[in-house]
Design a protein around this motif. Sequence first.
Motif, PDB file in Angstrom:
ATOM      1  N   ILE A  29      12.403   8.234   0.914  1.00 42.71           N
ATOM      2  CA  ILE A  29      12.678   8.444  -0.514  1.00 42.71           C
ATOM      3  C   ILE A  29      13.015   9.910  -0.777  1.00 42.71           C
ATOM      4  O   ILE A  29      13.964  10.214  -1.504  1.00 42.71           O
ATOM      5  N   ASN A  30      12.245  10.828  -0.164  1.00 45.57           N
ATOM      6  CA  ASN A  30      12.504  12.262  -0.334  1.00 45.57           C
ATOM      7  C   ASN A  30      13.920  12.635   0.092  1.00 45.57           C
ATOM      8  O   ASN A  30      14.561  13.468  -0.539  1.00 45.57           O
ATOM      9  N   GLY A  31      14.389  12.019   1.170  1.00 48.14           N
ATOM     10  CA  GLY A  31      15.681  12.405   1.727  1.00 48.14           C
ATOM     11  C   GLY A  31      16.853  11.540   1.310  1.00 48.14           C
ATOM     12  O   GLY A  31      17.989  11.807   1.717  1.00 48.14           O
ATOM     13  N   MET A  32      16.616  10.518   0.502  1.00 46.97           N
ATOM     14  CA  MET A  32      17.723   9.599   0.195  1.00 46.97           C
ATOM     15  C   MET A  32      18.702  10.220  -0.799  1.00 46.97           C
ATOM     16  O   MET A  32      18.314  10.883  -1.753  1.00 46.97           O
ATOM     17  N   HIS A  33      19.957  10.011  -0.511  1.00 46.34           N
ATOM     18  CA  HIS A  33      21.046  10.406  -1.404  1.00 46.34           C
ATOM     19  C   HIS A  33      21.834   9.132  -1.687  1.00 46.34           C
ATOM     20  O   HIS A  33      22.619   8.682  -0.849  1.00 46.34           O
ATOM     21  N   LEU A  34      21.606   8.549  -2.858  1.00 49.16           N
ATOM     22  CA  LEU A  34      22.205   7.254  -3.173  1.00 49.16           C
ATOM     23  C   LEU A  34      23.726   7.288  -3.116  1.00 49.16           C
ATOM     24  O   LEU A  34      24.356   6.291  -2.775  1.00 49.16           O
ATOM     25  N   GLU A  35      24.302   8.452  -3.416  1.00 45.35           N
ATOM     26  CA  GLU A  35      25.765   8.550  -3.396  1.00 45.35           C
ATOM     27  C   GLU A  35      26.333   8.434  -1.982  1.00 45.35           C
ATOM     28  O   GLU A  35      27.530   8.212  -1.805  1.00 45.35           O
ATOM     29  N   SER A  36      25.480   8.537  -0.961  1.00 44.02           N
ATOM     30  CA  SER A  36      25.960   8.417   0.422  1.00 44.02           C
ATOM     31  C   SER A  36      26.088   6.953   0.865  1.00 44.02           C
ATOM     32  O   SER A  36      26.663   6.683   1.917  1.00 44.02           O
TER      33      SER A  36
ATOM     34  N   LYS B  84       4.766   7.280  -5.674  1.00 41.98           N
ATOM     35  CA  LYS B  84       4.989   7.056  -7.113  1.00 41.98           C
ATOM     36  C   LYS B  84       5.424   8.345  -7.804  1.00 41.98           C
ATOM     37  O   LYS B  84       6.324   8.329  -8.646  1.00 41.98           O
ATOM     38  N   ARG B  85       4.839   9.463  -7.424  1.00 41.12           N
ATOM     39  CA  ARG B  85       5.218  10.752  -8.015  1.00 41.12           C
ATOM     40  C   ARG B  85       6.679  11.096  -7.668  1.00 41.12           C
ATOM     41  O   ARG B  85       7.437  11.572  -8.511  1.00 41.12           O
ATOM     42  N   GLU B  86       7.070  10.854  -6.427  1.00 36.71           N
ATOM     43  CA  GLU B  86       8.450  11.136  -6.005  1.00 36.71           C
ATOM     44  C   GLU B  86       9.441  10.240  -6.742  1.00 36.71           C
ATOM     45  O   GLU B  86      10.488  10.700  -7.195  1.00 36.71           O
ATOM     46  N   LEU B  87       9.121   8.964  -6.879  1.00 37.11           N
ATOM     47  CA  LEU B  87      10.007   8.054  -7.614  1.00 37.11           C
ATOM     48  C   LEU B  87      10.134   8.492  -9.069  1.00 37.11           C
ATOM     49  O   LEU B  87      11.239   8.530  -9.624  1.00 37.11           O
TER      50      LEU B  87
ATOM     51  N   SER C  15      18.187  -6.253 -12.773  1.00 32.19           N
ATOM     52  CA  SER C  15      17.733  -5.193 -13.674  1.00 32.19           C
ATOM     53  C   SER C  15      17.215  -3.968 -12.920  1.00 32.19           C
ATOM     54  O   SER C  15      16.952  -2.939 -13.534  1.00 32.19           O
ATOM     55  N   ALA C  16      17.097  -4.054 -11.606  1.00 32.55           N
ATOM     56  CA  ALA C  16      16.551  -2.944 -10.822  1.00 32.55           C
ATOM     57  C   ALA C  16      17.575  -1.826 -10.645  1.00 32.55           C
ATOM     58  O   ALA C  16      18.771  -2.069 -10.510  1.00 32.55           O
ATOM     59  N   SER C  17      17.063  -0.603 -10.636  1.00 35.64           N
ATOM     60  CA  SER C  17      17.889   0.569 -10.321  1.00 35.64           C
ATOM     61  C   SER C  17      17.806   0.915  -8.839  1.00 35.64           C
ATOM     62  O   SER C  17      18.702   1.553  -8.293  1.00 35.64           O
ATOM     63  N   LEU C  18      16.711   0.502  -8.208  1.00 38.19           N
ATOM     64  CA  LEU C  18      16.483   0.698  -6.777  1.00 38.19           C
ATOM     65  C   LEU C  18      15.625  -0.458  -6.300  1.00 38.19           C
ATOM     66  O   LEU C  18      14.702  -0.869  -7.001  1.00 38.19           O
ATOM     67  N   VAL C  19      15.934  -0.974  -5.104  1.00 41.62           N
ATOM     68  CA  VAL C  19      15.141  -2.055  -4.515  1.00 41.62           C
ATOM     69  C   VAL C  19      14.553  -1.551  -3.205  1.00 41.62           C
ATOM     70  O   VAL C  19      15.242  -0.922  -2.396  1.00 41.62           O
ATOM     71  N   ILE C  20      13.264  -1.818  -3.036  1.00 40.75           N
ATOM     72  CA  ILE C  20      12.576  -1.567  -1.772  1.00 40.75           C
ATOM     73  C   ILE C  20      12.137  -2.939  -1.282  1.00 40.75           C
ATOM     74  O   ILE C  20      11.401  -3.642  -1.968  1.00 40.75           O
ATOM     75  N   SER C  21      12.615  -3.338  -0.100  1.00 39.55           N
ATOM     76  CA  SER C  21      12.435  -4.718   0.342  1.00 39.55           C
ATOM     77  C   SER C  21      11.938  -4.790   1.773  1.00 39.55           C
ATOM     78  O   SER C  21      12.178  -3.888   2.581  1.00 39.55           O
ATOM     79  N   HIS C  22      11.293  -5.918   2.075  1.00 44.90           N
ATOM     80  CA  HIS C  22      11.016  -6.256   3.467  1.00 44.90           C
ATOM     81  C   HIS C  22      12.361  -6.524   4.129  1.00 44.90           C
ATOM     82  O   HIS C  22      13.408  -6.525   3.468  1.00 44.90           O
ATOM     83  N   ALA C  23      12.359  -6.756   5.413  1.00 42.83           N
ATOM     84  CA  ALA C  23      13.619  -6.864   6.150  1.00 42.83           C
ATOM     85  C   ALA C  23      14.156  -8.287   6.260  1.00 42.83           C
ATOM     86  O   ALA C  23      14.932  -8.587   7.159  1.00 42.83           O
ATOM     87  N   GLY C  24      13.784  -9.173   5.351  1.00 45.95           N
ATOM     88  CA  GLY C  24      14.323 -10.526   5.367  1.00 45.95           C
ATOM     89  C   GLY C  24      15.805 -10.527   5.022  1.00 45.95           C
ATOM     90  O   GLY C  24      16.234  -9.869   4.077  1.00 45.95           O
TER      91      GLY C  24
ATOM     92  N   ARG D 157       0.839  -1.215   0.000  1.00 44.52           N
ATOM     93  CA  ARG D 157       0.000   0.000   0.000  1.00 44.52           C
ATOM     94  C   ARG D 157       0.868   1.258   0.000  1.00 44.52           C
ATOM     95  O   ARG D 157       0.546   2.243  -0.665  1.00 44.52           O
ATOM     96  N   ALA D 158       1.952   1.221   0.765  1.00 43.86           N
ATOM     97  CA  ALA D 158       2.826   2.398   0.863  1.00 43.86           C
ATOM     98  C   ALA D 158       3.451   2.744  -0.485  1.00 43.86           C
ATOM     99  O   ALA D 158       3.530   3.921  -0.849  1.00 43.86           O
ATOM    100  N   VAL D 159       3.898   1.741  -1.246  1.00 45.70           N
ATOM    101  CA  VAL D 159       4.505   2.040  -2.548  1.00 45.70           C
ATOM    102  C   VAL D 159       3.453   2.330  -3.609  1.00 45.70           C
ATOM    103  O   VAL D 159       3.753   2.965  -4.619  1.00 45.70           O
ATOM    104  N   ASP D 160       2.213   1.907  -3.366  1.00 38.58           N
ATOM    105  CA  ASP D 160       1.128   2.177  -4.305  1.00 38.58           C
ATOM    106  C   ASP D 160       0.528   3.571  -4.081  1.00 38.58           C
ATOM    107  O   ASP D 160      -0.372   3.987  -4.796  1.00 38.58           O
ATOM    108  N   ASN D 161       1.049   4.299  -3.138  1.00 35.20           N
ATOM    109  CA  ASN D 161       0.599   5.649  -2.811  1.00 35.20           C
ATOM    110  C   ASN D 161       1.003   6.615  -3.926  1.00 35.20           C
ATOM    111  O   ASN D 161       2.136   6.583  -4.406  1.00 35.20           O
ATOM    112  N   SER D 162       0.091   7.492  -4.326  1.00 31.94           N
ATOM    113  CA  SER D 162       0.363   8.401  -5.448  1.00 31.94           C
ATOM    114  C   SER D 162       1.539   9.334  -5.172  1.00 31.94           C
ATOM    115  O   SER D 162       2.313   9.643  -6.079  1.00 31.94           O
ATOM    116  N   GLU D 163       1.722   9.765  -3.915  1.00 35.46           N
ATOM    117  CA  GLU D 163       2.853  10.642  -3.601  1.00 35.46           C
ATOM    118  C   GLU D 163       4.184   9.903  -3.740  1.00 35.46           C
ATOM    119  O   GLU D 163       5.165  10.465  -4.232  1.00 35.46           O
TER     120      GLU D 163
END
Length: 179
Positions: A147-154, A37-40, A86-95, A29-35
Motif C-alpha cells: 500500500i505504501n508503495g502503490m502508484h495506481l496510475e502505473s 488503516k492509517r495509510e489508507l 462502489s469500491a475505489s480500491l479492492v483488496i482480495s484473496h487470490a481467487g 487481521r492485516a487490513v485491521d492493523n492500525s498502520e
Amino acid sequence: MGDTHDKMESEKRIVFVTVGTTSFDTLVRAVDNSEVKRELFGRGYTHLLIQMGRGSYTPTKSSGEDGCLAVDYFTFSSSIADTLRSASLVISHAGSGSIFETLRLGKPLIVVVNEDLMDNHQSELAEELADRKHLFCASPQTLLRTINGMHLESLIPYHPGDARPVAKLINRFLGFPDD
C-alpha cells in the motif's frame, strides 16, 4: 439537506476487502492493523468494508467520526457486485473469480496471496497479472509495504482476450460450418 448528503456520498472512497467463501483470517487481521488503516486514510480513503467469509477473526468496527477510517464488515452476501462497483480500491484473496470480476470493472486491485494453502496455483495467476501491471500482489506480511508503495496510475487496464477466433478454428476442425 439532500445536496449535503449527496456531496458526502460522492466523497466516500471505499476500500473493499474480500476473502470470498474461504477463511483467510491473516488477511482480515492485516487490513485491521492500525498502520494499514492509517495509510489508507492518509491516501484519501474514507471507508473500509471487509467481507470476512468463514473466518473467525472479527475486525474492529469504527464510525470514522474521530478523523479516521470508518470500518465495517460482513460474512457473506448473495452478490458483491454492487459493493465492487462502489469500491475505489479492492483488496482480495487470490481467487480467480474475484480477481477477474474486479479487473473487468476496472477497479484498482491488491491481491493478497494465502501462503498457507497447499499447492497454491492462485499465487501464479496473481503474480503473472502483477508482472503485467494489471494489479498489485502482496502477502499479509507485505500488505502495508505494498500500500505504501502503490502508484495506481502505473496499473494497466486488463482487457480480456477474444475467444471467438479460437472457437471458430475448433469448429472448423470439427467440421462445423462457419457462422
